[in-house]
Write a protein that holds these residues in place. Structure first.
Motif, PDB file in Angstrom:
ATOM      1  N   SER A   1      -0.329   0.402   9.681  1.00 19.79           N
ATOM      2  CA  SER A   1      -0.848   0.593   8.593  1.00 19.79           C
ATOM      3  C   SER A   1      -0.231   2.073   7.740  1.00 19.79           C
ATOM      4  O   SER A   1      -0.267   2.059   6.372  1.00 19.79           O
TER       5      SER A   1
ATOM      6  N   THR B   1       1.592   1.963   4.176  1.00 23.17           N
ATOM      7  CA  THR B   1       1.238   2.779   3.179  1.00 23.17           C
ATOM      8  C   THR B   1       2.154   3.468   2.254  1.00 23.17           C
ATOM      9  O   THR B   1       2.422   3.699   1.335  1.00 23.17           O
TER      10      THR B   1
ATOM     11  N   GLN C   1      -1.154  -0.246  15.569  1.00 24.03           N
ATOM     12  CA  GLN C   1      -1.792  -0.862  14.511  1.00 24.03           C
ATOM     13  C   GLN C   1      -2.009   0.596  13.400  1.00 24.03           C
ATOM     14  O   GLN C   1      -1.674   0.062  12.239  1.00 24.03           O
ATOM     15  N   THR C   2      -2.371   1.568  14.005  1.00 20.63           N
ATOM     16  CA  THR C   2      -2.533   2.768  13.020  1.00 20.63           C
ATOM     17  C   THR C   2      -1.098   3.007  12.496  1.00 20.63           C
ATOM     18  O   THR C   2      -1.115   3.548  11.241  1.00 20.63           O
TER      19      THR C   2
END
Length: 300
Positions: free
Chosen positions: A31, A35, A27-28
């Motif tokens: 994300s 971005t 998930q990191t």
């Protein structure tokens, strides 16, 4: 067969037994990658707004493809830079706006962007397209591998002709001691018609119901309506406006085959009130009494 079953079970359980640490890590990464992609999109917009063709083309991979709204396919930096150079030369001071931008990851290194592009040029109507862009992760960052744009077809609408009746949209009640008429007015898709659905309540039962469809007749250049009721009757109306008053000349065929006509008059008092009366009513040539003026109010 048993080996295949065991393999499927292993794949299934293996697929759902991801540790919390691995999940958080994925998930990191997603994300951070999203971005980075959105930063690349902003960079593309900046290059486009500056009219910098080479910088725009540099956002693609070396073999990236761009399918234009006209169906032309441009492949590679040179073809893209040449096309954008010509475009910026013939369309100076052009800007781009992106709406409804959504990003979905297909794999850790591939993402699909979908949205609406609006190209603004001085003294011209905006060009609006829908697009699908595939981003791939490369050693030099996220790049466009393919982009396809399609023109947005703007549906025909007669909203401007019907706009003077927009105040009718909503729910209206005409109530007396022994009966109530409830009317609900709505726009149809693309604001091409207004539907008025009505129910006549007598005490605790619905005595009659029906639907009226109001639209613009481009042939007669006037507003017309079509009425259908639950007793089997139907009719048409021709609408004309004078100030805040609407006159509707109606012709109907009743369920028993008799022909009826009349003139209905609606007078808008304010946004929440109008008055209605009917005169000149005939059935098969026999004159009927008119309907005295009644007041109809909007329901909150």
């Amino acid at each position: 067969m048993r080996h295949l079953t065991l393999l499927l079970l292993c794949l299934f359980w293996g697929g759902v037994s991801v540790s919390a640490a691995d999940s958080d890590s994925d998930q990191t990464a997603s994300s951070a990658d999203e971005t980075a992609i959105r930063a690349a999109i902003d960079s593309y917009k900046t290059a486009f707004d500056k009219g910098d063709a080479k910088a725009v083309a540099a956002h693609w991979t070396s073999t990236g493809e761009f399918v234009t709204p006209a169906g032309e396919t441009l492949t590679g930096h040179d073809a893209l830079a040449k096309s954008f150079t010509e475009y910026f030369k013939t369309t100076p001071n052009v800007k781009i706006e992106l709406d409804s931008v959504g990003i979905q990851f297909i794999s850790p290194g591939v993402a699909v962007e979908e949205g609406v592009a609006r190209v603004l040029a001085p003294d011209k109507e905006p060009d609006v397209t829908e697009y699908v862009a595939v981003h791939v992760k490369t050693p030099s960052g996220w790049k466009l591998d393919s982009v396809k744009e399609t023109e947005v077809v703007v549906p025909q609408t007669h909203y401007e002709q019907l706009k003077p009746l927009e105040w009718m949209i909503g729910t209206w009640i005409d109530a007396s001691d022994d009966s109530t008429i409830e009317t609900v007015c709505r726009w149809t898709k693309n604001n091409n018609f207004i539907t008025r659905s009505f129910k006549v309540h007598i005490e605790d039962r619905v005595q009659m119901e029906g639907t009226q469809i109001i639209g613009w007749d481009p042939d007669k250049q006037t507003i017309r309506s079509w009425l259908f009721d639950s007793e089997g009757g139907f009719g048409v109306g021709m609408w004309s406006q004078k100030g805040n008053q609407w006159t509707i000349r109606t012709l109907q065929v009743l369920a028993n085959g008799e022909k009826a006509s009349g003139i209905n008059i609606m007078t808008k008092v304010d946004e929440n009130t109008f008055k209605f009366r009917s005169l000149g009513r005939e059935v098969d040539g026999i004159l009927l009494p008119g309907v005295d003026e009644i007041t109809v109010v909007r329901q909150p």
